[in-house]
Structure formats: structure tokens, C-alpha cells
Enzyme design. Structure first.
Site, PDB file in Angstrom:
ATOM      1  N   LYS A   8       0.934  -0.926   0.005  1.00 43.21           N
ATOM      2  CA  LYS A   8      -0.127  -0.131  -0.056  1.00 43.21           C
ATOM      3  C   LYS A   8       0.806   1.045   0.037  1.00 43.21           C
ATOM      4  O   LYS A   8       1.768   1.256   0.651  1.00 43.21           O
ATOM      5  CB  LYS A   8      -1.002  -0.117   1.251  1.00 43.21           C
ATOM      6  CG  LYS A   8      -2.039   1.040   1.115  1.00 43.21           C
ATOM      7  CD  LYS A   8      -2.763   0.761   2.568  1.00 43.21           C
ATOM      8  CE  LYS A   8      -3.962   1.781   2.673  1.00 43.21           C
ATOM      9  NZ  LYS A   8      -4.887   1.438   3.962  1.00 43.21           N
ATOM     10  N   SER A  16      -9.683   1.521   2.816  1.00 40.55           N
ATOM     11  CA  SER A  16      -8.619   2.206   2.171  1.00 40.55           C
ATOM     12  C   SER A  16      -7.767   1.663   1.320  1.00 40.55           C
ATOM     13  O   SER A  16      -6.874   2.185   0.462  1.00 40.55           O
ATOM     14  CB  SER A  16      -7.886   3.170   3.288  1.00 40.55           C
ATOM     15  OG  SER A  16      -7.149   2.432   4.246  1.00 40.55           O
ATOM     16  N   SER A  20     -10.641  -1.133   6.683  1.00 43.88           N
ATOM     17  CA  SER A  20      -9.853  -1.081   5.411  1.00 43.88           C
ATOM     18  C   SER A  20      -9.164  -2.303   4.871  1.00 43.88           C
ATOM     19  O   SER A  20      -8.634  -2.218   3.676  1.00 43.88           O
ATOM     20  CB  SER A  20      -8.857   0.161   5.581  1.00 43.88           C
ATOM     21  OG  SER A  20      -9.127   1.562   5.831  1.00 43.88           O
TER      22      SER A  20
END
Length: 423
Positions: free
Chosen positions: A73, A143, A167
Site C-alpha cells: 500500500k 482504504s 480498510s
């Protein structure tokens, strides 16, 4: 070696050892597949600028993630790729002086960092560019949008994200993959942009439950995780939090399907009723999230508030006016309910089965869905695993999550592995 979607990390390691695969076979396959799928999915913020080196002081296949392509990420530091923290360019850096602890740990285990996956803005609600790989008109969730989508699209077998509210679990549910959030603190967040320090948890996505288990053992040094003979004697309680939130028909059906699979595998479904104090955890999580985000993002807010997403600004401003006493009230309630939940796990159930999300991935790309069914569990720091067992009325995935007590990650993964292998 011919790579197919059913290949597991363990299978690949076996092929490397016997000489039927080469160390970069999976990397080259993923690179080609990214070229094919990325224009539609847009899961990547940056790709590795060169072919990563493999450890030179180990034998081929002797480390558990040798040659495995991995996405990480875009809030996780690397030295050789830019980082934008999901800001779409208003804040960026060409790279960090040090890799995040996770990146170094992955490389020591032989993994090949494929690239940086798209994050929402500072890992909160403002969406990035990523589409759901099963329906590009729908959100992949957030996210950890790019990581979930990259795995679901077949672009990498393993990708890492973070969970501060929902997330990991929510995008795993929307994209139809396994998403694992281990016990809070299992992996170091050194080199990961903090949002709410007492909530932020590193986790990972895979298409196979075996790969969740292999990765856990590789990164924690836990013994290899094996399936149980059956689930007889395993007590499963069904309870989503908040309990008073009405479940959509697709979610009710997904929970019913999961319950049936548990029963067929020999598990005992037991009544579980959690008292009203658990309902308050969702609001407590929101308080902790806002208070800690206002501190961790104060510099970015000071310099870039005019460019930030509206919801992120609202959260930071909410945190700035939250009193210390209210924050401590939430933290004390968390401590008390962690102890109470441990007693529930000791006396009543081994596993809790709960909703992962409100239903199928919503249409549109201007929002990433609601983490309502993940907030309480994240606040409590317990391990959670999304199981992609069902589809909803539109044919999209509707996951369910299973939850164990803190530091019972191995038990949780053993149960999941047994359940999935039982068919």
C-alpha cells in the site's frame, strides 16, 4: 513453469525446489498480467523500477516467500519507489531513506516487491483511482483499495494493506478475496504513515486461504499452520457489531451460508448475546480515530488543508475539538471490553462469525463504502479474517468475517483453513 490462478505460495516453493520453476517465473507472469488488467482496474500507484534482487545467501525455495510477487500500500515506505500517501500528488516524496520494517521483512523472506498499490487519501475515505476488478463501475472499497483489487484481479498473489476502521475486511469482501487483519501489534508499523496509532494494523490479501497461513508463519515465525481433522468441538457464535444495525438480505444470506458450512464441517453454532456495552464501541472507535488522526496528521492539515478531501478535513477538525477526557473514556472502555470479550471467548465461543460489510460493493467510485461492521473489532484489536463465501443479488461478492480473541490468530487460521478445505 506455467502459472495458473490456483497456484499457491507453497506449491510454487515446491516447484522451485524440484527445479520445475525458476525464481522469477511468477514475477514475469504478474508483470504481463498487470499490463493486461491495469488499464481497467488501476490498482497501482507505482511499479518497481527494476527487477528486484533475490537473497543471494539462501538456497532456492529455502525461505517461505522466495520469488513471490507482492504489492504494498502507498502509505508504506520504500527507498526505490515514490510515495504519495494516497494524496493524488499534492503531497509526494521520491522515496524514503529507509524501507519500512515490513518491506525489509518481506525481502528477507524472499518476496519480490512488485510495486505500490493505490491507497485512499492518507488511508481514509477520499477514493483513489482504483475500480473493482469484477465490475469497474463499482468501488473496490477502501482504504486498501489497490491491494485488494490487485489480488482479486490476479495481478499479484499477495498484497499488503492497513486497517484502522475497516480498510482490510471491507475491500476484501467487496473484491471477493481473503483479507486478514491480525491481532493489533503483530507486525511493526515502523515506516508506515500513521493515522491512528492505537488502531493502525498491517494485514494482507490473498486469493487462497493457504497463502494467508503461509504468510503469517513467514512473517511471525509461527509454526506452519495445518488444517484440523474437522471442526467438531469448535464453538461458533454469530454476532455482528453494532447489533442494532439492520442487516441487508444479501448479508443475512451470506451469514446463513457460512453458518451452514460451519455446521457441515462439524462446528457447533451456539447462542451468543453481547450486552449493550459492546454497542457503544462503534462510537468509541470514532472518537479514538478522530483524536489520534488530528495528532498524526497535524502537519499535513496545517500545510494542505485546502487540498485535502472534505471528509478527512472534517475528521481532523472533529479530533481537534475532542477533549482528552472523552478520548480517555473511549480508551478505558476499550480496555474493559477487551477483558470482557476475552471472557466470552474463554467461556462461550471459540470463534465469532459476523458481517464484513453492508452488502455488495456499491455502484460508483466517489465513495468506498461504510466500515460500520468493522469498527468495534478493530478497536478491540482482535484478529479478523474475511471469507469470500457468497455472492449477492447482483453477482458480486458478499464476505463474512470470523474473529478470535487477541493473540489467537493461529486458532483463527486453523479454523478457516479447515473450513475451506472441507468444501
Amino acid at each position: 513453469m506455467t502459472i495458473d490462478p490456483h497456484l499457491t505460495i507453497e506449491n510454487y516453493q515446491a516447484a522451485l525446489k524440484e527445479g520445475s520453476a525458476e525464481p522469477y517465473d511468477w514475477w514475469h507472469y504478474c508483470a504481463a498480467y498487470i499490463e493486461k488488467r491495469e488499464p481497467e482496474v488501476q490498482a497501482w500507484e507505482a511499479l518497481a523500477p527494476r527487477l528486484p534482487a533475490l537473497p543471494s545467501d539462501v538456497d532456492v525455495g529455502s525461505v517461505p516467500l522466495y520469488g513471490v510477487p507482492v504489492g504494498i500500500k502507498d502509505i508504506i515506505d520504500t527507498t526505490d519507489m515514490p510515495i504519495t500517501w494516497g494524496t493524488r500528488g499534492y503531497l509526494s516524496s521520491p522515496g524514503s531513506q529507509l524501507n519500512a520494517a515490513l518491506v525489509t521483512l518481506l525481502e528477507e523472506n524472499g518476496a519480490l516487491i512488485m510495486g505500490k498499490t493505490v491507497s485512499t487519501e492518507f488511508a481514509y475515505f477520499t477514493p483513489g483511482k482504483t475500480h473493482n476488478p469484477h465490475d469497474p463501475t463499482r468501488t473496490p472499497g477502501g482504504s486498501s483499495s489497490g491491494s485488494a483489487a490487485a489480488v482479486a484481479a490476479g495481478m499479484v498473489p499477495l498484497a499488503f494493506g492497513t486497517q484502522t476502521a475497516g480498510s482490510m475486511i471491507r475491500p476484501a469482501s467487496y473484491c471477493g478475496v481473503f483479507g486478514f487483519k491480525p491481532t493489533f501489534g503483530t507486525l511493526s508499523c515502523d515506516g508506515v504513515k500513521p493515522f491512528a496509532a492505537s488502531l493502525d494494523t498491517l494485514g494482507w490479501f490473498t486469493r487462497h486461504i493457504d497463502d494467508v497461513c503461509t504468510t503469517f508463519s513467514a512473517l511471525t515465525k509461527a509454526p506452519p499452520i495445518s488444517a484440523l481433522d474437522n471442526l467438531q468441538g469448535v464453538r461458533v457464535g454469530i454476532h455482528s457489531l453494532p447489533f442494532d444495525e439492520p442487516l441487508a438480505p444479501d448479508v443475512k444470506q451470506a451469514l446463513a451460508n457460512a453458518q451452514e458450512r460451519f455446521e457441515q464441517a462439524g462446528a457447533e453454532i451456539v447462542p451468543l448475546s453481547l450486552d449493550a456495552r459492546y454497542e457503544a464501541l462503534v462510537e468509541h472507535q470514532k472518537v479514538v480515530l478522530a483524536y489520534e488522526a488530528a495528532q498524526s496528521l497535524v502537519s499535513a492539515y496545517h500545510d494542505y488543508a485546502a487540498k485535502m478531501g472534505e471528509k478527512l478535513v472534517e475528521l481532523i477538525e472533529q479530533g481537534r475539538v475532542t477533549s482528552f477526557n472523552r478520548y480517555i473514556e473511549a480508551k478505558r472502555a476499550t480496555r474493559d471490553m477487551q477483558q470482557a470479550l476475552s471472557q466470552v471467548f474463554s467461556e462461550q465461543v471459540d470463534i465469532i462469525l459476523a458481517a464484513s460489510a453492508q452488502g455488495e460493493a456499491p455502484k460508483g467510485l466517489d465513495a468506498t463504502g461504510d466500515p460500520i461492521y468493522c469498527r468495534a473489532w478493530t478497536l478491540l484489536g482482535v484478529p479478523c479474517l474475511n471469507l469470500p463465501l457468497s455472492q449477492g443479488s447482483a453477482g458480486m461478492s458478499v464476505g463474512v468475517q470470523i474473529i478470535a480473541d487477541r493473540w489467537q490468530d493461529v486458532k483463527l487460521l486453523q479454523v478457516a483453513l479447515t473450513l475451506m478445505k472441507a468444501g
